[in-house]
Design a protein around this motif. Structure first.
Motif, PDB file in Angstrom:
ATOM      1  N   GLN A  76      14.279  19.583  -1.953  1.00 21.54           N
ATOM      2  CA  GLN A  76      14.591  20.046  -0.608  1.00 21.54           C
ATOM      3  C   GLN A  76      15.928  20.762  -0.639  1.00 21.54           C
ATOM      4  OE1 GLN A  76      14.507  17.027   2.404  1.00 21.54           O
ATOM      5  NE2 GLN A  76      12.290  16.850   2.344  1.00 21.54           N
ATOM      6  N   THR A  77      16.071  21.723   0.250  1.00 23.87           N
ATOM      7  CA  THR A  77      17.339  22.426   0.383  1.00 23.87           C
ATOM      8  C   THR A  77      17.880  22.189   1.782  1.00 23.87           C
ATOM      9  OG1 THR A  77      16.272  24.450   1.151  1.00 23.87           O
ATOM     10  CG2 THR A  77      16.648  24.245  -1.218  1.00 23.87           C
ATOM     11  N   ARG A  78      19.190  22.238   1.902  1.00 24.06           N
ATOM     12  CA  ARG A  78      19.824  22.154   3.220  1.00 24.06           C
ATOM     13  C   ARG A  78      21.074  23.013   3.201  1.00 24.06           C
ATOM     14  NH1 ARG A  78      23.934  18.290   2.670  1.00 24.06           N
ATOM     15  NH2 ARG A  78      23.617  16.954   0.871  1.00 24.06           N
ATOM     16  N   ASN A  79      21.366  23.604   4.334  1.00 23.26           N
ATOM     17  CA  ASN A  79      22.535  24.462   4.469  1.00 23.26           C
ATOM     18  C   ASN A  79      23.633  23.712   5.203  1.00 23.26           C
ATOM     19  OD1 ASN A  79      21.239  26.744   3.301  1.00 23.26           O
ATOM     20  ND2 ASN A  79      20.148  27.048   5.211  1.00 23.26           N
ATOM     21  N   TYR A  80      24.875  23.956   4.786  1.00 26.47           N
ATOM     22  CA  TYR A  80      26.019  23.323   5.432  1.00 26.47           C
ATOM     23  C   TYR A  80      27.249  24.200   5.240  1.00 26.47           C
ATOM     24  CZ  TYR A  80      27.541  21.872   0.769  1.00 26.47           C
ATOM     25  OH  TYR A  80      27.958  21.867  -0.536  1.00 26.47           O
ATOM     26  N   GLU A  81      28.303  23.876   5.967  1.00 23.62           N
ATOM     27  CA  GLU A  81      29.574  24.564   5.798  1.00 23.62           C
ATOM     28  C   GLU A  81      30.556  23.624   5.116  1.00 23.62           C
ATOM     29  OE1 GLU A  81      31.297  26.448   9.189  1.00 23.62           O
ATOM     30  OE2 GLU A  81      29.394  27.361   9.786  1.00 23.62           O
ATOM     31  N   ASP A  82      31.254  24.127   4.092  1.00 19.50           N
ATOM     32  CA  ASP A  82      32.228  23.281   3.404  1.00 19.50           C
ATOM     33  C   ASP A  82      33.529  23.227   4.203  1.00 19.50           C
ATOM     34  OD1 ASP A  82      33.548  25.653   2.912  1.00 19.50           O
ATOM     35  OD2 ASP A  82      33.158  25.658   0.757  1.00 19.50           O
ATOM     36  N   LYS A  83      34.544  22.596   3.644  1.00 17.77           N
ATOM     37  CA  LYS A  83      35.815  22.397   4.353  1.00 17.77           C
ATOM     38  C   LYS A  83      36.514  23.711   4.709  1.00 17.77           C
ATOM     39  CE  LYS A  83      36.600  17.972   2.141  1.00 17.77           C
ATOM     40  NZ  LYS A  83      37.414  17.204   1.190  1.00 17.77           N
ATOM     41  N   THR A  84      36.275  24.738   3.910  1.00 15.95           N
ATOM     42  CA  THR A  84      36.908  26.031   4.181  1.00 15.95           C
ATOM     43  C   THR A  84      36.096  26.891   5.134  1.00 15.95           C
ATOM     44  OG1 THR A  84      35.847  27.102   2.292  1.00 15.95           O
ATOM     45  CG2 THR A  84      37.966  25.992   1.891  1.00 15.95           C
ATOM     46  N   GLY A  85      34.929  26.416   5.549  1.00 14.33           N
ATOM     47  CA  GLY A  85      34.078  27.180   6.460  1.00 14.33           C
ATOM     48  C   GLY A  85      33.061  28.057   5.760  1.00 14.33           C
ATOM     49  N   ALA A  86      33.022  28.021   4.433  1.00 15.37           N
ATOM     50  CA  ALA A  86      32.051  28.820   3.683  1.00 15.37           C
ATOM     51  C   ALA A  86      30.671  28.181   3.774  1.00 15.37           C
ATOM     52  CB  ALA A  86      32.488  28.927   2.226  1.00 15.37           C
ATOM     53  N   LYS A  87      29.656  29.022   3.918  1.00 14.29           N
ATOM     54  CA  LYS A  87      28.285  28.518   3.996  1.00 14.29           C
ATOM     55  C   LYS A  87      27.795  28.176   2.594  1.00 14.29           C
ATOM     56  CE  LYS A  87      27.094  30.778   8.263  1.00 14.29           C
ATOM     57  NZ  LYS A  87      26.155  31.610   8.984  1.00 14.29           N
ATOM     58  N   ARG A  88      27.197  27.009   2.453  1.00 13.65           N
ATOM     59  CA  ARG A  88      26.698  26.509   1.169  1.00 13.65           C
ATOM     60  C   ARG A  88      25.253  26.055   1.322  1.00 13.65           C
ATOM     61  NH1 ARG A  88      30.404  27.145  -3.072  1.00 13.65           N
ATOM     62  NH2 ARG A  88      32.477  27.005  -2.169  1.00 13.65           N
ATOM     63  N   THR A  89      24.571  26.003   0.194  1.00 10.47           N
ATOM     64  CA  THR A  89      23.212  25.470   0.151  1.00 10.47           C
ATOM     65  C   THR A  89      23.177  24.353  -0.875  1.00 10.47           C
ATOM     66  OG1 THR A  89      22.264  27.624   0.714  1.00 10.47           O
ATOM     67  CG2 THR A  89      20.781  26.007  -0.277  1.00 10.47           C
ATOM     68  N   ALA A  90      22.637  23.218  -0.469  1.00  9.82           N
ATOM     69  CA  ALA A  90      22.513  22.073  -1.379  1.00  9.82           C
ATOM     70  C   ALA A  90      21.053  21.913  -1.772  1.00  9.82           C
ATOM     71  CB  ALA A  90      23.023  20.817  -0.701  1.00  9.82           C
ATOM     72  N   PHE A  91      20.820  21.677  -3.044  1.00  9.06           N
ATOM     73  CA  PHE A  91      19.492  21.385  -3.564  1.00  9.06           C
ATOM     74  C   PHE A  91      19.495  19.929  -4.003  1.00  9.06           C
ATOM     75  CE2 PHE A  91      19.900  25.895  -4.004  1.00  9.06           C
ATOM     76  CZ  PHE A  91      18.628  26.397  -3.792  1.00  9.06           C
ATOM     77  N   GLU A  92      18.519  19.178  -3.571  1.00  6.64           N
ATOM     78  CA  GLU A  92      18.422  17.784  -4.005  1.00  6.64           C
ATOM     79  C   GLU A  92      16.963  17.377  -4.073  1.00  6.64           C
ATOM     80  OE1 GLU A  92      20.964  15.878  -1.211  1.00  6.64           O
ATOM     81  OE2 GLU A  92      19.618  16.207   0.462  1.00  6.64           O
ATOM     82  N   VAL A  93      16.723  16.356  -4.883  1.00  5.63           N
ATOM     83  CA  VAL A  93      15.376  15.812  -5.021  1.00  5.63           C
ATOM     84  C   VAL A  93      15.272  14.611  -4.086  1.00  5.63           C
ATOM     85  CG1 VAL A  93      13.744  14.699  -6.582  1.00  5.63           C
ATOM     86  CG2 VAL A  93      15.157  16.602  -7.396  1.00  5.63           C
ATOM     87  N   VAL A  94      14.276  14.641  -3.208  1.00  8.25           N
ATOM     88  CA  VAL A  94      14.001  13.503  -2.337  1.00  8.25           C
ATOM     89  C   VAL A  94      13.014  12.610  -3.084  1.00  8.25           C
ATOM     90  CG1 VAL A  94      13.100  12.742  -0.118  1.00  8.25           C
ATOM     91  CG2 VAL A  94      14.411  14.859  -0.265  1.00  8.25           C
ATOM     92  N   VAL A  95      13.449  11.409  -3.420  1.00  9.11           N
ATOM     93  CA  VAL A  95      12.684  10.504  -4.273  1.00  9.11           C
ATOM     94  C   VAL A  95      11.624   9.771  -3.452  1.00  9.11           C
ATOM     95  CG1 VAL A  95      12.821   8.511  -5.813  1.00  9.11           C
ATOM     96  CG2 VAL A  95      14.659  10.209  -5.788  1.00  9.11           C
ATOM     97  N   ASP A  96      10.371   9.873  -3.895  1.00 12.92           N
ATOM     98  CA  ASP A  96       9.269   9.123  -3.284  1.00 12.92           C
ATOM     99  C   ASP A  96       9.025   7.817  -4.029  1.00 12.92           C
ATOM    100  OD1 ASP A  96       8.756  11.160  -1.398  1.00 12.92           O
ATOM    101  OD2 ASP A  96       7.478  12.222  -2.836  1.00 12.92           O
TER     102      ASP A  96
END
Length: 155
Positions: A76-96
């Protein structure tokens, strides 16, 4: 479409299960996964994972840092803003699902005690201050047999 991930690696830290404000268990952790290269070019990837509810509790209870684990899930991917305000995308595995993969020596039992308690031993209830046991009901004194000669049911 297909989004299925199967990984096997070693935990990079002791897992710490947390609770959401709604009381749902969640566990964010990472595993180190070796790439399939020759020994001269050995490289390791560190994969971020997240587990929810019973899966999070299972991993948190039975796995420790450095222990081998196999997981199944989806990316899954999710978008967020880091501490400096830059837009980032995180990739992580959601464990079933999570599985033990090492031998018994690699799967130490966590020292924490389970959160459940043994239920109290069943005791027969007393009747009018007198104690009795289930065996007391084997004699049928005081009961009479109902005849069924007429074909009518007694109730």
């Amino acid at each position: 479409m297909l989004n299925k991930v199967i990984l096997m690696g070693r935990l990079t830290a002791d897992p710490e299960v947390r609770q959401t404000p709604n009381g749902i268990s969640v566990l964010s952790f990472s595993i180190a996964v070796d790439r399939n290269y020759s020994k001269a070019e050995k490289k390791t990837d560190f994969i971020n994972l997240v587990a929810w509810r019973q899966t999070a509790e299972f991993i948190g209870r039975f796995f420790t840092k450095g222990q081998m684990i196999a997981v199944e899930g989806s990316i899954q991917t999710r978008n967020y803003e880091d501490k400096t305000g830059a837009k980032r995308t995180a990739f992580e595995v959601v464990v079933d699902q999570a599985h033990f993969t090492g031998g018994k020596s690699e799967n130490p039992v966590r020292t924490t005690q389970p959160s459940y308690q043994q239920p109290p031993k069943f005791e027969e209830p007393a009747q009018n201050g007198e104690s009795f046991s289930v065996g007391d009901f084997n004699d049928f004194d005081g009961f009479e047999e109902i005849g069924t000669d007429d074909g009518d049911l007694p109730f």
